[in-house]
Design a protein around this motif. Structure first.
Motif, short mmCIF file in Angstrom:
data_model
loop_
_atom_site.label_atom_id
_atom_site.label_comp_id
_atom_site.label_asym_id
_atom_site.label_seq_id
_atom_site.Cartn_x
_atom_site.Cartn_y
_atom_site.Cartn_z
N SER A 1 0.85 -1.18 0.00
CA SER A 1 0.00 0.00 0.00
C SER A 1 0.89 1.23 0.00
O SER A 1 2.04 1.19 0.44
CB SER A 1 -0.92 0.02 1.22
OG SER A 1 -0.18 0.05 2.43
N SER B 1 -2.97 -0.68 -3.24
CA SER B 1 -3.96 0.22 -2.66
C SER B 1 -3.26 1.50 -2.25
O SER B 1 -2.16 1.46 -1.69
CB SER B 1 -4.61 -0.43 -1.44
OG SER B 1 -5.52 0.44 -0.82
N GLY B 2 -3.86 2.66 -2.56
CA GLY B 2 -3.18 3.90 -2.21
C GLY B 2 -4.05 5.13 -2.34
O GLY B 2 -5.17 5.06 -2.85
N TYR C 1 -1.24 -2.16 5.28
CA TYR C 1 -2.30 -2.30 4.26
C TYR C 1 -3.68 -2.24 4.93
O TYR C 1 -4.56 -1.49 4.49
CB TYR C 1 -2.13 -3.62 3.51
CG TYR C 1 -3.25 -3.91 2.53
CD1 TYR C 1 -3.17 -3.45 1.22
CD2 TYR C 1 -4.37 -4.63 2.92
CE1 TYR C 1 -4.20 -3.71 0.31
CE2 TYR C 1 -5.40 -4.87 2.03
CZ TYR C 1 -5.30 -4.42 0.73
OH TYR C 1 -6.33 -4.66 -0.15
#
Length: 240
Positions: A3, A23-24, A228
Motif C-alpha cells: 500500500s 492500494s493507495g 495495508y
C-alpha cells in the motif's frame, strides 16, 4: 499486500502503478491534478483521491476553484502549513487551512496533514476541529505523543533509517496507526540522493516496511500487511 498511503500522480507514477497495482491515496493539489486523477481512477479503481489546497499553493489556488473537487473527494488533503519548504504568508496559509479543516469536519471527511515546521500550530488547530487525521511524513522530534493521543494515523516515508525524527515516530506510534507512503517516485529519489528507477518502486516500499519492522520487532511482511489493513481502515473510518 503493498500500500502507498500518500503519493502524487506524475506521469512516471501512472506507468509504475499500471504494472504494480496496489492500494493507495492519490494526493491532488490543483483542479488539473484532480481531473487527471479521476481519469486514472476510471481504469484503476483500487486508488482513492485526496484533494486540498496545499500550503505551497495557498495564494495561487482559490477556494472557489477547488470547492467542486473538495465536495466530491473522499479525503481532504494534503493541507496544512509550512515555514520550511516555502515562504508563503503564514496568515494566508492558516486562513485557508482552517477553512478546509472546518469544511472537512462539517462534511465528515478525513484529512491528510502537511506539517513541516508548523507542527505545534497545526496541533493547536486540529484540536479545534475533531476529525480523523493522517499526518503525512511527520519529521519533527516534538509533539509526536500529542498527535498520537488524538488517535492520528502517521505515514512513514522514505526512509526511517535516515531520519531520527521518523524513527521516533515509529517508536512512539502504535502499529495500528502506522501507514507506508512514497510521496511519489521522485520523493524516493530525493530521500536517497540518487535517481530511483521505476522498477525500484515496490522494493522501496518493502525497504520502508523492513526498516519499520526493525524498530517494531516485526518482519517486513508483517508490517506490509498491518499497514495495508490500516489504510483500509482509514479509508472506511467514519469521522467524528
Amino acid at each position: 499486500m503493498y500500500s502507498d498511503a500518500h503519493f502524487h500522480l506524475s506521469e512516471r507514477m501512472k506507468k509504475i502503478l499500471e504494472t504494480n497495482p496496489l492500494s493507495g491515496i492519490i494526493s491532488c493539489t490543483t483542479p488539473k491534478e484532480c481531473i487527471e486523477a479521476k481519469a486514472f481512477l476510471s481504469k484503476h479503481s483500487s486508488y482513492t483521491i485526496s484533494c486540498g489546497i496545499h500550503p505551497w499553493k495557498c495564494d495561487t489556488i482559490t477556494w472557489k476553484e477547488m470547492l467542486p473537487f473538495l465536495e466530491k473527494a473522499q479525503i481532504i488533503g494534503e493541507i496544512g502549513m509550512d515555514n520550511v519548504w516555502c515562504k508563503k504568508d503564514l496568515d494566508i496559509q492558516k486562513t485557508i487551512f482552517e477553512k478546509q479543516l472546518q469544511f472537512a469536519m462539517q462534511h465528515k471527511k478525513p484529512v491528510v496533514l502537511h506539517t513541516k515546521g508548523m507542527e505545534k500550530e497545526i496541533l493547536e488547530c486540529i484540536r479545534l476541529y475533531p476529525n480523523t487525521y493522517h499526518v503525512h511524513w511527520y519529521s519533527c522530534m516534538e509533539y509526536i505523543e500529542e498527535y498520537r493521543d488524538l488517535d492520528c494515523y502517521f505515514s512513514i516515508g522514505p526512509f526511517p533509517s535516515v531520519d531520527k525524527s521518523v524513527q521516533k515516530v515509529c517508536q512512539l506510534v502504535p502499529c495500528d496507526r502506522l501507514l507506508i507512503e512514497s510521496d511519489g517516485i521522485d520523493a524516493i529519489s530525493w530521500a536517497l540522493h540518487r535517481n530511483i528507477q521505476d522498477d525500484e518502486y515496490l522494493s522501496s516500499l518493502y525497504t520502508i516496511a523492513k526498516q519499520i519492522g526493525d524498530i517494531k520487532k516485526k518482519t517486513a511482511e508483517e508490517i506490509l500487511e498491518i499497514t495495508y489493513h490500516n489504510l483500509q481502515r482509514f479509508l472506511t473510518q467514519k469521522t467524528l
